[in-house]
Scaffold this motif. Structure first.
Motif, PDB file in Angstrom:
ATOM      1  N   ALA A 264       0.617  -1.317  -0.379  1.00 14.10           N
ATOM      2  CA  ALA A 264      -0.240  -0.356  -0.158  1.00 14.10           C
ATOM      3  C   ALA A 264       0.725   1.204  -0.278  1.00 14.10           C
ATOM      4  CB  ALA A 264      -1.277   0.192   1.576  1.00 14.10           C
ATOM      5  N   ALA A 265       1.743   1.515   1.028  1.00 17.89           N
ATOM      6  CA  ALA A 265       2.598   2.278   0.863  1.00 17.89           C
ATOM      7  C   ALA A 265       3.267   2.246  -0.113  1.00 17.89           C
ATOM      8  CB  ALA A 265       4.319   1.986   1.520  1.00 17.89           C
ATOM      9  N   ALA A 266       3.922   1.559  -1.448  1.00 12.59           N
ATOM     10  CA  ALA A 266       4.487   1.606  -2.381  1.00 12.59           C
ATOM     11  C   ALA A 266       3.162   2.326  -3.571  1.00 12.59           C
ATOM     12  CB  ALA A 266       5.370   0.359  -2.891  1.00 12.59           C
ATOM     13  N   ASN A 267       2.106   2.426  -3.525  1.00 10.90           N
ATOM     14  CA  ASN A 267       0.948   3.487  -3.951  1.00 10.90           C
ATOM     15  C   ASN A 267       0.681   2.533  -5.403  1.00 10.90           C
ATOM     16  OD1 ASN A 267      -0.936   5.241  -4.681  1.00 10.90           O
ATOM     17  ND2 ASN A 267       0.424   6.608  -6.160  1.00 10.90           N
ATOM     18  N   PRO A 268       0.241   1.071  -5.365  1.00  7.52           N
ATOM     19  CA  PRO A 268       0.518   0.663  -7.123  1.00  7.52           C
ATOM     20  C   PRO A 268      -1.171   1.799  -7.364  1.00  7.52           C
ATOM     21  CG  PRO A 268      -0.797  -0.825  -4.946  1.00  7.52           C
ATOM     22  CD  PRO A 268      -0.362   0.009  -4.319  1.00  7.52           C
ATOM     23  N   GLN A 269      -1.299   1.546  -8.922  1.00  6.53           N
ATOM     24  CA  GLN A 269      -2.153   2.256  -9.635  1.00  6.53           C
ATOM     25  C   GLN A 269      -1.876   2.285 -11.022  1.00  6.53           C
ATOM     26  OE1 GLN A 269      -1.036   5.927  -9.429  1.00  6.53           O
ATOM     27  NE2 GLN A 269       1.219   6.119 -10.540  1.00  6.53           N
ATOM     28  N   TYR A 270      -2.956   1.763 -11.948  1.00  3.76           N
ATOM     29  CA  TYR A 270      -2.917   1.851 -12.541  1.00  3.76           C
ATOM     30  C   TYR A 270      -3.270   2.519 -13.988  1.00  3.76           C
ATOM     31  CZ  TYR A 270      -5.140  -0.225 -17.295  1.00  3.76           C
ATOM     32  OH  TYR A 270      -5.716  -1.073 -18.530  1.00  3.76           O
ATOM     33  N   LEU A 271      -2.533   2.786 -14.776  1.00  3.04           N
ATOM     34  CA  LEU A 271      -2.557   3.986 -15.739  1.00  3.04           C
ATOM     35  C   LEU A 271      -3.088   3.692 -16.812  1.00  3.04           C
ATOM     36  CD1 LEU A 271       1.082   5.120 -14.914  1.00  3.04           C
ATOM     37  CD2 LEU A 271      -0.812   6.144 -13.807  1.00  3.04           C
ATOM     38  N   ASP A 272      -3.880   3.993 -17.754  1.00  2.00           N
ATOM     39  CA  ASP A 272      -4.836   3.955 -18.760  1.00  2.00           C
ATOM     40  C   ASP A 272      -3.863   4.482 -19.776  1.00  2.00           C
ATOM     41  OD1 ASP A 272      -7.188   2.595 -20.264  1.00  2.00           O
ATOM     42  OD2 ASP A 272      -8.688   4.491 -18.861  1.00  2.00           O
ATOM     43  N   ASP A 273      -4.579   4.203 -20.269  1.00  2.00           N
ATOM     44  CA  ASP A 273      -3.662   5.090 -21.869  1.00  2.00           C
ATOM     45  C   ASP A 273      -3.318   6.098 -21.888  1.00  2.00           C
ATOM     46  OD1 ASP A 273      -3.209   2.127 -23.008  1.00  2.00           O
ATOM     47  OD2 ASP A 273      -5.001   2.105 -24.172  1.00  2.00           O
ATOM     48  N   PRO A 274      -2.738   7.648 -22.675  1.00  2.00           N
ATOM     49  CA  PRO A 274      -2.457   8.277 -22.790  1.00  2.00           C
ATOM     50  C   PRO A 274      -3.749   9.276 -23.511  1.00  2.00           C
ATOM     51  CG  PRO A 274      -0.266   7.310 -23.034  1.00  2.00           C
ATOM     52  CD  PRO A 274      -1.317   6.531 -23.789  1.00  2.00           C
ATOM     53  N   VAL A 275      -3.902  10.357 -23.112  1.00  2.00           N
ATOM     54  CA  VAL A 275      -5.506  10.779 -23.928  1.00  2.00           C
ATOM     55  C   VAL A 275      -4.509  11.645 -24.354  1.00  2.00           C
ATOM     56  CG1 VAL A 275      -7.402  12.405 -23.279  1.00  2.00           C
ATOM     57  CG2 VAL A 275      -6.917   9.924 -22.706  1.00  2.00           C
TER      58      VAL A 275
END
Length: 332
Positions: free
Chosen positions: A69-80
């Motif tokens: 959780a501290a590493a801050n996982p996130q999902y990046l969508d395609d560039p807009v």
């Protein structure tokens, strides 16, 4: 695409083992380094060896979830890609004492000049979607209240919060024009439009209007000047003794500034006069700037955080149940 914003957080994974290994030499000290609920869990376990094994794995799992959780996982969508097209417009508003004169008709009653300017410019700002706006306030001198930005809400709020006397009571038209030139010089590709609203003539400041006009022409800034005030309705002024017998607007200077920079001069005796500038600015071609791109981000840190919390709650539930059954067995 899945990634961790702060992958260096995983360096914390061995931290509990390091602390227990090098700072706790006795069994009692090691026990203090463990979570309180796990210490209770240990006492209720059938044997010390079994309790150590169970709690070590359980604690490690909780710690792993917290580090993830501290590493801050996130999902990046395609560039807009966002189209970046619009005008750069700087607003220069007079806050001199004479702006309190109540000679402007608005919604069926006479109000002070600044109130009308705020009302009309507020609507104007809302219609400038896609443009960058900035705000200069001037009286004895001029200062930048808001730099060029697409955050129109902030510009509108800064304008609504402006008050007479904030910068003095005189009128520094030259300083306001000079400050706009300085801000626009930092923009390479820009329409460079200044809307200057005043109800008087230059009576203060370090820069004369004619000197600032030369700088504006050299920088290619198009200035739209607006003279605010009626022609002679009697009214009330907070900074005067009463009755207003006409306008003191230096229309010659304002007209010269507008004409020599390719802009227009407007005489705003009422709301309709101020609103004329809408149509003129809409005729100007917007300037295309470099396109901006962004990637939508979906935060996922709450999943491992929730997992850690759920594990702790399950463990506490187990401890409570074990204590209950242990007590029942002793009573039996």
């Amino acid at each position: 695409m899945f990634e961790f914003s702060w992958p260096w957080a995983f360096l914390l994974l061995p931290l509990p083992w390091i602390l227990r290994r090098f700072t706790a030499s006795t069994e009692q000290a090691k026990q203090r380094l463990r979570m309180p609920m796990f210490a209770q869990f240990s006492k209720l376990a059938p044997s010390l060896k079994e309790s150590k094994q169970k709690t070590n794995w359980f604690e490690a799992l909780v710690w792993l979830c917290l580090v993830i959780a501290a590493a801050n996982p996130q999902y990046l969508d395609d560039p807009v890609t966002l189209p970046n097209e619009g005008r750069d417009i700087m607003l220069a508003v007079d806050l001199s004492g004479s702006m309190t004169e109540q000679d402007m008709e608005y919604q069926g009653r006479y109000v002070d000049r600044l109130s009308v300017v705020k009302a009309v410019l507020g609507d104007f700002i809302e219609q400038r979607q896609g443009d960058r706006l900035g705000l200069i306030l001037f009286a004895d001198t001029a200062f930048l209240q808001t730099p060029l930005t697409r955050d129109l809400d902030t510009v509108s709020q800064m304008l609504s919060e402006s008050q007479i006397g904030l910068v003095g009571r005189a009128t520094a038209i030259g300083d306001a024009l000079g400050l706009a030139v300085k801000r626009f010089s930092q923009k390479q590709d820009s329409n460079r439009i200044l809307i200057l609203l005043t109800d008087g003539q230059n009576t203060a400041g370090n820069l004369e209007p004619d000197e600032a006009l030369i700088l504006a022409r050299e920088e290619g800034i198009k200035v739209y000047t607006v003279g605010v005030g009626s022609d002679g309705r009697g009214g009330f002024s907070l900074f005067g003794m009463g009755g207003i017998g006409g306008s003191s607007i230096d229309e010659t200077t304002l007209n010269k500034i507008a004409t020599e920079t390719g802009g227009l001069y407007f005489r705003a005796k009422d709301v309709a006069g101020l609103q004329q500038i809408y149509q003129e600015l809409d005729k100007l071609e917007p300037i295309s700037d470099e396109n901006e791109t962004f990637r939508p981000q979906i935060a996922l840190f709450f999943w491992p955080l929730a997992a850690a919390l759920a594990l702790l709650m399950l463990n506490q539930l187990y401890v409570n149940l074990a204590r209950l059954f242990s007590r029942s067995g002793k009573e039996a």
